[in-house]
Enzyme design. Structure first.
Site, PDB file in Angstrom:
ATOM      1  N   HIS A  46      -4.131   1.530   7.756  1.00 30.09           N
ATOM      2  CA  HIS A  46      -2.780   2.102   7.741  1.00 30.09           C
ATOM      3  C   HIS A  46      -2.688   3.242   6.726  1.00 30.09           C
ATOM      4  O   HIS A  46      -2.185   4.325   7.027  1.00 30.09           O
ATOM      5  CB  HIS A  46      -1.782   0.984   7.415  1.00 30.09           C
ATOM      6  CG  HIS A  46      -0.358   1.428   7.312  1.00 30.09           C
ATOM      7  ND1 HIS A  46       0.614   1.027   8.207  1.00 30.09           N
ATOM      8  CD2 HIS A  46       0.280   2.230   6.418  1.00 30.09           C
ATOM      9  CE1 HIS A  46       1.768   1.584   7.869  1.00 30.09           C
ATOM     10  NE2 HIS A  46       1.605   2.311   6.782  1.00 30.09           N
ATOM     11  N   GLU A  47      -3.195   2.979   5.505  1.00 29.42           N
ATOM     12  CA  GLU A  47      -3.068   3.985   4.438  1.00 29.42           C
ATOM     13  C   GLU A  47      -3.973   5.191   4.686  1.00 29.42           C
ATOM     14  O   GLU A  47      -3.571   6.334   4.441  1.00 29.42           O
ATOM     15  CB  GLU A  47      -3.373   3.367   3.073  1.00 29.42           C
ATOM     16  CG  GLU A  47      -2.465   2.212   2.659  1.00 29.42           C
ATOM     17  CD  GLU A  47      -0.991   2.487   2.792  1.00 29.42           C
ATOM     18  OE1 GLU A  47      -0.573   3.662   2.714  1.00 29.42           O
ATOM     19  OE2 GLU A  47      -0.228   1.526   3.009  1.00 29.42           O
ATOM     20  N   CYS A  60       6.128   0.066   7.373  1.00 27.93           N
ATOM     21  CA  CYS A  60       5.748   1.201   6.540  1.00 27.93           C
ATOM     22  C   CYS A  60       6.936   1.574   5.661  1.00 27.93           C
ATOM     23  O   CYS A  60       8.069   1.637   6.144  1.00 27.93           O
ATOM     24  CB  CYS A  60       5.377   2.378   7.441  1.00 27.93           C
ATOM     25  SG  CYS A  60       4.926   3.868   6.535  1.00 27.93           S
ATOM     26  N   LEU A  61       6.667   1.819   4.379  1.00 27.91           N
ATOM     27  CA  LEU A  61       7.755   2.194   3.471  1.00 27.91           C
ATOM     28  C   LEU A  61       8.400   3.510   3.905  1.00 27.91           C
ATOM     29  O   LEU A  61       9.537   3.785   3.543  1.00 27.91           O
ATOM     30  CB  LEU A  61       7.231   2.309   2.035  1.00 27.91           C
ATOM     31  CG  LEU A  61       6.753   0.993   1.400  1.00 27.91           C
ATOM     32  CD1 LEU A  61       6.140   1.254   0.039  1.00 27.91           C
ATOM     33  CD2 LEU A  61       7.892  -0.010   1.291  1.00 27.91           C
ATOM     34  N   GLY A  91       0.830  -1.191   0.000  1.00 28.68           N
ATOM     35  CA  GLY A  91       0.000   0.000   0.000  1.00 28.68           C
ATOM     36  C   GLY A  91       0.866   1.242   0.000  1.00 28.68           C
ATOM     37  O   GLY A  91       2.029   1.195   0.418  1.00 28.68           O
ATOM     38  N   HIS A 123      -2.427   7.650   6.981  1.00 26.34           N
ATOM     39  CA  HIS A 123      -1.414   8.511   6.346  1.00 26.34           C
ATOM     40  C   HIS A 123      -2.023   9.826   5.854  1.00 26.34           C
ATOM     41  O   HIS A 123      -1.357  10.862   5.840  1.00 26.34           O
ATOM     42  CB  HIS A 123      -0.803   7.812   5.128  1.00 26.34           C
ATOM     43  CG  HIS A 123       0.394   6.961   5.429  1.00 26.34           C
ATOM     44  ND1 HIS A 123       1.566   7.480   5.951  1.00 26.34           N
ATOM     45  CD2 HIS A 123       0.625   5.635   5.265  1.00 26.34           C
ATOM     46  CE1 HIS A 123       2.457   6.497   6.090  1.00 26.34           C
ATOM     47  NE2 HIS A 123       1.905   5.368   5.687  1.00 26.34           N
ATOM     48  N   GLN A 126       3.182   9.985   1.055  1.00 30.73           N
ATOM     49  CA  GLN A 126       4.460   9.261   1.087  1.00 30.73           C
ATOM     50  C   GLN A 126       5.338   9.583  -0.121  1.00 30.73           C
ATOM     51  O   GLN A 126       6.538   9.347  -0.091  1.00 30.73           O
ATOM     52  CB  GLN A 126       4.225   7.742   1.166  1.00 30.73           C
ATOM     53  CG  GLN A 126       3.604   7.303   2.486  1.00 30.73           C
ATOM     54  CD  GLN A 126       3.454   5.803   2.562  1.00 30.73           C
ATOM     55  OE1 GLN A 126       2.483   5.254   2.073  1.00 30.73           O
ATOM     56  NE2 GLN A 126       4.432   5.130   3.137  1.00 30.73           N
TER      57      GLN A 126
HETATM   58 ZN    ZN Z   1       2.823   3.580   5.702  1.00 36.09          ZN
END
Ligand code: ZN
Length: 166
Positions: free
Chosen positions: A131-132, A89-90, A46, A135, A51
């Site tokens: 999670h997304e 998380c990226l 995701g 963000h 991000q």
């Molecule tokens: Zn993330």
């Protein structure tokens, strides 16, 4: 299409509120395509627009269930049960931590064609949606991690059981 730079924790753009998308433009379409490319290149499931440095309410998700979800202006409208497990998380590279999320969620959003859609997800998809969407409101999973953040063990081959980066 292009791979964009993923912003990492400490970058204040990750802490800002994103704006709703009002109309689909070629530029926004390109952003969404780039978000998928960037996510796949980083082995994520995701990715949210902030991000890659864009403060728009756009999320892409692919948990390998055969769907490529594009969620524009998403709003979680139903939550059920709970699941506790590792999350990554990226934007927080090399780290993982335990987070409790709903076991099942329903999200209302717009798709690429700006049509209203509703997606219900369980397990990993529910976790990815939560999670997304967080963000888009400047929240990171590290804010709600239970216990300490841990280092991800680096292995030569990708272990399918390794924490999911989102
Ligand atoms: Zn993330």
């Amino acid at each position: 299409m292009a791979i964009r730079k993923i912003r990492t924790i400490g970058d204040e753009i990750l802490r800002k509120e994103c704006k709703p998308v009002k109309i689909m433009t070629p530029r926004t379409k390109e952003l969404i395509e780039d978000m998928f490319e960037t996510m796949y290149a980083a082995n994520g499931v995701g990715l949210a627009a902030p991000q890659v440095g864009i403060l728009k309410q756009i999320v892409v998700i692919d948990v390998e269930d055969g769907n490529q979800y594009v969620l524009i202006n998403p709003e979680i409208v139903e939550e059920e049960g709970s699941q506790t497990g590792y999350e990554g998380c990226l934007s927080v590279p090399g780290k993982t931590g335990i987070v409790t999320r709903p076991a099942k969620v329903t999200v209302r959003a717009l798709n690429m064609e700006m049509e209203e859609i509703q997606v219900t997800g369980e397990d990993l998809l529910a976790r990815a949606i939560c999670h997304e969407c967080a963000h888009l409101h400047g929240e990171l999973y590290v804010d709600r991690v239970e216990g300490e953040l841990e280092d991800v063990e680096m292995e030569e081959e990708i272990d399918p059981a390794e924490p999911i980066e989102q």
